[in-house]
Design a protein around this motif. Structure first.
Motif, short mmCIF file in Angstrom:
data_model
loop_
_atom_site.label_atom_id
_atom_site.label_comp_id
_atom_site.label_asym_id
_atom_site.label_seq_id
_atom_site.Cartn_x
_atom_site.Cartn_y
_atom_site.Cartn_z
N GLU A 150 -2.70 33.84 -13.76
CA GLU A 150 -2.28 33.83 -15.16
C GLU A 150 -2.89 32.65 -15.90
N LYS A 151 -2.98 31.52 -15.24
CA LYS A 151 -3.55 30.33 -15.87
C LYS A 151 -5.05 30.51 -16.11
N ILE A 152 -5.72 31.15 -15.17
CA ILE A 152 -7.14 31.45 -15.34
C ILE A 152 -7.35 32.32 -16.57
N SER A 153 -6.54 33.36 -16.72
CA SER A 153 -6.65 34.25 -17.88
C SER A 153 -6.34 33.52 -19.18
N LEU A 154 -5.27 32.71 -19.17
CA LEU A 154 -4.87 31.99 -20.37
C LEU A 154 -5.96 31.03 -20.85
N ASN A 155 -6.72 30.46 -19.91
CA ASN A 155 -7.76 29.50 -20.27
C ASN A 155 -9.14 30.15 -20.44
N ASP A 156 -9.17 31.48 -20.50
CA ASP A 156 -10.43 32.23 -20.73
C ASP A 156 -11.50 31.87 -19.71
N LEU A 157 -11.09 31.74 -18.45
CA LEU A 157 -12.05 31.41 -17.40
C LEU A 157 -12.59 32.70 -16.79
N GLY A 158 -13.91 32.76 -16.65
CA GLY A 158 -14.56 33.94 -16.13
C GLY A 158 -14.69 33.94 -14.63
N PRO A 159 -15.47 34.88 -14.09
CA PRO A 159 -15.60 35.01 -12.63
C PRO A 159 -16.14 33.77 -11.94
N SER A 160 -17.07 33.06 -12.58
CA SER A 160 -17.66 31.89 -11.93
C SER A 160 -16.62 30.79 -11.74
N SER A 161 -15.83 30.51 -12.78
CA SER A 161 -14.79 29.48 -12.66
C SER A 161 -13.69 29.93 -11.71
N GLY A 212 -12.93 27.37 -22.11
CA GLY A 212 -13.38 28.39 -21.18
C GLY A 212 -14.20 27.83 -20.03
N ASP A 213 -15.20 28.61 -19.61
CA ASP A 213 -16.01 28.22 -18.46
C ASP A 213 -16.77 26.92 -18.72
N GLY A 214 -17.19 26.70 -19.97
CA GLY A 214 -17.89 25.46 -20.29
C GLY A 214 -17.03 24.25 -20.03
N LEU A 215 -15.76 24.33 -20.40
CA LEU A 215 -14.84 23.22 -20.19
C LEU A 215 -14.56 23.03 -18.71
N ASP A 248 -0.36 20.41 -15.56
CA ASP A 248 -0.73 20.97 -16.86
C ASP A 248 -1.97 20.33 -17.44
N ILE A 249 -3.00 20.06 -16.61
CA ILE A 249 -4.26 19.57 -17.17
C ILE A 249 -4.89 20.65 -18.05
N PHE A 250 -4.93 21.90 -17.59
CA PHE A 250 -5.41 23.00 -18.42
C PHE A 250 -4.22 23.59 -19.17
N GLU A 251 -4.53 24.51 -20.09
CA GLU A 251 -3.48 25.07 -20.94
C GLU A 251 -2.52 25.91 -20.10
#
Length: 254
Positions: A150-161, A212-215, A248-251
């Motif tokens: 859920e956290k991955i989705s919330l932070n717009d992280l793609g397959p690589s991240s 996202g992945d850049g961050l 909670d470092i990421f959103e």
């Protein structure tokens, strides 16, 4: 004509994603040499353009904007010799070949990180964490505030991240054990200061609009300390993945 200027984030993304190595498949030499007692850190890598920076350069494309030419997606990390080769023989190294080379190199980096992940021990975590801690204490944070997916989705992280987080979480129990040992035997404030160091870096980049992945790639580079050693990089990724999971470092809310 615009200048060959790259943002701090772009440079860190480039060097971090390449693990500080030349992306040419038959080279892959280290391009970052750590500081010694006598000398500072030395970087011997070149930032190469896939589509040429100028309209009369190798692999030129006048339809590509200056911003796109200086973007992470259009850059390749090479040693000086390989840079001269791909620019000197652009017919043999067109843009599609260099993009494939970059993708192949990123996959090679991932494979090396995964291989080294099981070799991480307390000494590697000690080197990484000692460099990242802050003099400040982080506010208390809830553990497991969101399931990782859920956290991955919330932070717009793609397959690589997502792949990197899964890889790093292989050693989450070891990171937790290490942090608990620091609390018990060395410094009870060690984990909050480690979290504060990560949170400061996260907030600094997030405030510029990176996400996202850049961050995530910037945070991965921060955790690795710009090292070209896969052991250090793997240890940094393990710490980052553990903190991604438990604080909670990421959103954590939209």
């Amino acid at each position: 004509m615009a200048s060959r200027s790259y943002t701090e984030q772009t440079i860190k993304q480039l060097f971090g994603s390449a693990a500080g190595r030349c992306a040419f498949r038959s080279c892959r030499r280290k391009l970052i040499y750590p500081a010694t007692e006598q000398s500072s850190t030395t970087i011997v890598g070149d930032i190469a353009h896939i589509v040429a920076f100028s309209n009369d350069g190798p692999r030129a494309d006048s339809t590509v904007s200056d911003k796109e030419r200086n973007s992470f997606e259009n850059l390749l990390l090479l040693c000086a010799a390989c840079h001269r080769l791909v620019d000197g023989q652009p017919a043999d190294y067109p843009d599609e070949v260099l993009r494939a080379m970059k993708t192949e190199h990123l996959d090679w980096v991932d494979g090396n990180l995964e291989n080294k992940m099981s070799d991480i021990k307390f000494p590697e975590l000690e080197v990484v964490c000692r460099r990242l801690i802050s003099s400040e204490l982080a506010d208390s944070t809830a553990l497991n505030s969101l399931p990782p997916r859920e956290k991955i989705s919330l932070n717009d992280l793609g397959p690589s991240s997502s792949k990197k987080i899964t890889m790093g979480l292989m050693q989450a129990p070891l990171v937790a054990e290490y942090l608990q040992s620091m609390v018990t035997h060395v410094d009870p404030d060690f984990p909050p200061r480690l979290i504060a160091g990560f949170r400061d870096e996260y907030d600094r980049h997030r405030s510029t609009g990176v996400k996202g992945d850049g961050l995530f790639l910037l945070m991965e580079s921060f955790a690795a300390g710009g090292s070209a050693d896969f052991e250090r990089h793997a240890a940094g990724l393990a710490v980052l993945a553990h903190l991604f999971q438990v604080c909670d470092i990421f959103e954590t809310a939209s």
